[in-house]
Scaffold this motif. Structure first.
Motif, PDB file in Angstrom:
ATOM      1  N   PRO A  71      34.605  36.836  44.129  1.00 16.61           N
ATOM      2  CA  PRO A  71      34.649  37.814  43.042  1.00 16.61           C
ATOM      3  C   PRO A  71      35.163  39.168  43.502  1.00 16.61           C
ATOM      4  O   PRO A  71      35.839  39.868  42.737  1.00 16.61           O
ATOM      5  CB  PRO A  71      33.198  37.902  42.563  1.00 16.61           C
ATOM      6  N   LEU A  72      34.866  39.516  44.785  1.00 17.74           N
ATOM      7  CA  LEU A  72      35.346  40.801  45.299  1.00 17.74           C
ATOM      8  C   LEU A  72      36.876  40.838  45.279  1.00 17.74           C
ATOM      9  O   LEU A  72      37.488  41.779  44.745  1.00 17.74           O
ATOM     10  CB  LEU A  72      34.825  40.994  46.722  1.00 17.74           C
ATOM     11  N   LEU A  74      38.895  38.895  43.564  1.00 21.93           N
ATOM     12  CA  LEU A  74      39.397  38.804  42.189  1.00 21.93           C
ATOM     13  C   LEU A  74      39.364  40.171  41.526  1.00 21.93           C
ATOM     14  O   LEU A  74      40.303  40.559  40.820  1.00 21.93           O
ATOM     15  CB  LEU A  74      38.551  37.820  41.381  1.00 21.93           C
ATOM     16  N   SER A  75      38.276  40.932  41.766  1.00 21.15           N
ATOM     17  CA  SER A  75      38.214  42.224  41.083  1.00 21.15           C
ATOM     18  C   SER A  75      39.217  43.208  41.684  1.00 21.15           C
ATOM     19  O   SER A  75      39.784  44.018  40.946  1.00 21.15           O
ATOM     20  CB  SER A  75      36.801  42.793  41.085  1.00 21.15           C
ATOM     21  N   LEU A  78      42.449  42.263  40.083  1.00 22.04           N
ATOM     22  CA  LEU A  78      42.429  42.604  38.659  1.00 22.04           C
ATOM     23  C   LEU A  78      42.594  44.107  38.468  1.00 22.04           C
ATOM     24  O   LEU A  78      43.367  44.555  37.613  1.00 22.04           O
ATOM     25  CB  LEU A  78      41.112  42.129  38.056  1.00 22.04           C
TER      26      LEU A  78
END
Lengths: 137, 508
Positions: A71-72, A74-75, A78
């Motif tokens: 998630p790190l 991906l963010s 993003l």
């Protein structure tokens, strides 16, 4: 299998491979390389370390669970796409570059941050898969 | 008009998924994020639809690369409406998941994957680039495979293998078709393809490519003869997952067909005839399959197949009236099919089985609940004034005036059999006295549920039933929107001009 040669070599290879992975990550925009390959090289470094020293040592070295990198990363990716959209009112993912190149690193822009995100995701995914399989085996 | 709003529905779902991955070990927070996120998603989608209605087609060139070279996201009325319907169904499904998906499944990342699936769906509806469409298809297929196997029960894995094999085959064919098309036209932008495919001298090769696309999308939307993966897999996962699949995934294939065969490929009698024959056989085999099944979810699975045929056959007629019917039917179908699988989940929770031979007495014990469940069931048949009735007027009119007797007979056959099947379900499950109900000592039956769980089961069903009632009672408005969509689809000049302002000026 405990091999003192492999163990000693991995102590030197780990930082070397990690440095090399960062080098590959940074040269990726115009030349072969980039976040994906860099991430694979970085995870190879950790896998090698775990072969030599055992899984628990590597986990201790990493401190965080590799799954958290997904998630790190991906963010980060993003946000690199959202930055031009929210701040500059330009289309999503429109590249924003610094005016002057930095020393050593070169010209920094949002595509670099996208690649850093990919790098983190690849390290997270491949280490999660390999560690899980190693635990089961 | 260029606007960043086009990409927001995709990014929002992606953001929810990332936020949920940060709270991986906290399913409680993930549930809250999922429901609140999907409420906002519905608002975003409505905003997108109103903007598209006011300003016309919206586009966004990702990365500021101009249209035929970069990836362009386009939202015409069709895309915006589908994004809205998807968001509403998505909200219902995430509400239904709260009680329907057990905590153990949530711990394996059910919610983040579900939101990635929605991101993929929105992306596929909004992209204007055919290779990008393929990429969204892959995102959807990967997420759906995880959703299908999460929990790892034996029938689930068996269904998933069949599902995955045929869908990967479809993706391969789709990718091959894109490769051939790129070799022919040298572009991947759909608007640019529309201009260039028309100018290709070798019509035979274009026709073969079109058939490859038809086969690829056909497998994904489960048309005859390659639909066997659908009834083999859709009854295995929990009801919430089956609801997403049954409502949205097959319709995605139909969307892709509607888009590609109206925009990229010009009208071709061979393709149209092929489409009509395949769709006719889909209707017939799908409804016959539904007749012989005894598992409620398998019955609904076969009805999905049968009703996919309605939309494809309308595309085969290839007139504005028929496409209006197809689009209207699609809007109705997404809502109702999502609802039906949730209904099957509720029936299972109340009576502990999916077999209509053993179910029974529902009306006797739960009369008010039965009335609620009657709405989706009879909307599906198209009993007037419920929502299935209105699109069928257009479909039958188009079939009778512009199609021919084969199409009319197929549509009538499908409708009659659907009526028979639903009547049978109604008679067996709701009216027949309960005699044969299974006794399951360790099963958490409906009457053991807390009030909160009961509300979590009923609210989404009521929400989607309300939406299908709105579609039914505001049928004139929905029909007007479908007409607008159909005229946009059949006359893509405006679409092409919005995506490629310079190029279309050059051509004139």
């Amino acid at each position: 299998m405990k091999s003192i040669i492999l163990k000693k070599a991995s102590d030197y290879l780990l930082p070397l491979l990690l440095l090399f992975s960062v080098f590959i990550l940074l040269r990726g925009h115009y030349l072969p390389g980039g976040g994906f390959v860099g991430g694979l090289i970085a995870s190879i470094a950790f896998v090698l370390h775990s072969f030599a020293n055992g899984l628990n040592e590597t986990k201790h070295l990493l401190r965080i669970h590799p799954g958290f990198l997904m998630p790190l990363g991906l963010s980060v990716s993003l946000l690199s796409g959202l930055y031009p959209m929210v701040i500059k009112k330009e289309p999503f993912m429109a590249a924003q570059w610094m005016k002057e190149p930095l020393d050593v690193i070169g010209l920094v822009g949002t595509p670099l941050f996208f690649d850093i995100g990919v790098y983190l995701v690849v390290v997270g995914v491949s280490l999660t898969i390999i560690f899980t399989l190693a635990e089961v085996a | 008009m260029t606007s960043n709003l086009v990409i927001v529905p995709v990014l929002w779902q992606f953001l929810i998924a990332v936020a949920q991955m940060f709270s991986w070990f906290n399913p409680r927070l993930q549930r809250k994020l999922s429901v609140s996120g999907n409420v906002i998603q519905v608002l975003i989608a409505s905003w997108l639809l109103t903007e598209v209605y006011r300003q016309g087609i919206l586009t966004m060139n990702a990365g500021k690369w101009p249209a035929p070279f970069g990836i362009v996201f386009v939202s015409d009325t069709f895309s915006a409406v589908l994004v809205l319907i998807t968001s509403i169904s998505g909200l219902a499904v995430s509400l239904f998941s709260l009680a329907n998906i057990v905590e153990a499944r949530m711990r394996f990342g059910y919610f983040p994957i579900m939101h990635l699936l929605f991101a993929g769906l929105n992306g596929a509806f909004l992209t204007g680039d055919i290779f990008n469409l393929y990429v969204w298809f892959e995102i959807i297929i990967i997420s759906s495979f995880v959703l299908l196997t999460i929990g790892g029960e034996k029938p689930q894995l068996e269904g998933a293998v069949k599902y995955f094999t045929l869908n990967i085959l479809a993706s391969t064919i789709f990718l091959t078709a894109i490769g051939v098309l790129y070799g022919l036209a040298g572009t991947l932008n759909m608007a640019d393809l529309a201009l260039k495919v028309a100018a290709i001298p070798n019509k035979g090769l274009v026709e073969v490519t079109a058939i490859l696309f038809l086969v690829g999308f056909g497998i994904k939307s489960a048309i005859f003869p390659l639909y066997f993966w659908l009834p083999a897999s859709y009854h295995t996962p929990p009801a919430a997952i089956a609801a997403i699949f049954g409502g949205l995934l097959t319709k995605l294939g139909v969307y892709a067909m509607l888009r590609v065969f109206t925009l990229v490929f010009f009208e071709d009698p061979i393709i149209d005839t092929l489409m009509i024959i395949l769709a006719g056989l889909t209707i017939i085999t799908g409804s016959l399959g539904a007749m012989v099944q005894t598992n409620v979810r398998k019955i609904f699975s076969y009805l999905i197949i049968s009703h996919i045929g309605y939309m494809v056959i309308a595309l085969g007629i290839h007139t504005e009236l028929a496409v209006t019917g197809a689009v209207f039917y699609m809007i109705h179908d997404i809502v109702v099919k999502t609802n039906l699988f949730m209904v099957s989940g509720l029936l299972y929770r109340v009576q502990g089985t999916h077999h209509i031979d053993r179910l029974g007495g529902f009306y006797q014990y739960y009369p008010r609940l039965s009335l609620l469940l009657a709405i989706p069931l009879f909307s599906l048949v198209g009993v007037p004034p419920l929502s299935g009735f209105w699109p069928k007027i257009d479909l039958f009119k188009a079939a009778y005036l512009e199609g021919g007797s084969f199409i009319t007979i197929c549509l009538a056959f499908g409708t009659v059999i659907t009526l028979l099947v639903i009547a049978r379900v109604w008679a067996e499950v709701f009216w027949r006295p309960a005699e044969n109900l299974p006794e399951r000592p360790n099963f958490r039956f409906w009457h053991l549920f807390t009030l909160a769980e009961k509300i979590q089961y009923i609210t989404p069903i009521a929400l989607l039933s309300a939406v299908s009632l709105i579609i039914a009672f505001r049928a004139a408005d929905v029909h007007r929107i479908s007409q607008k969509i159909a005229s946009e689809l059949m006359n893509p000049k405006n679409y092409i001009q919005t995506v490629l302002p310079d190029k279309s000026a050059e051509q004139q």
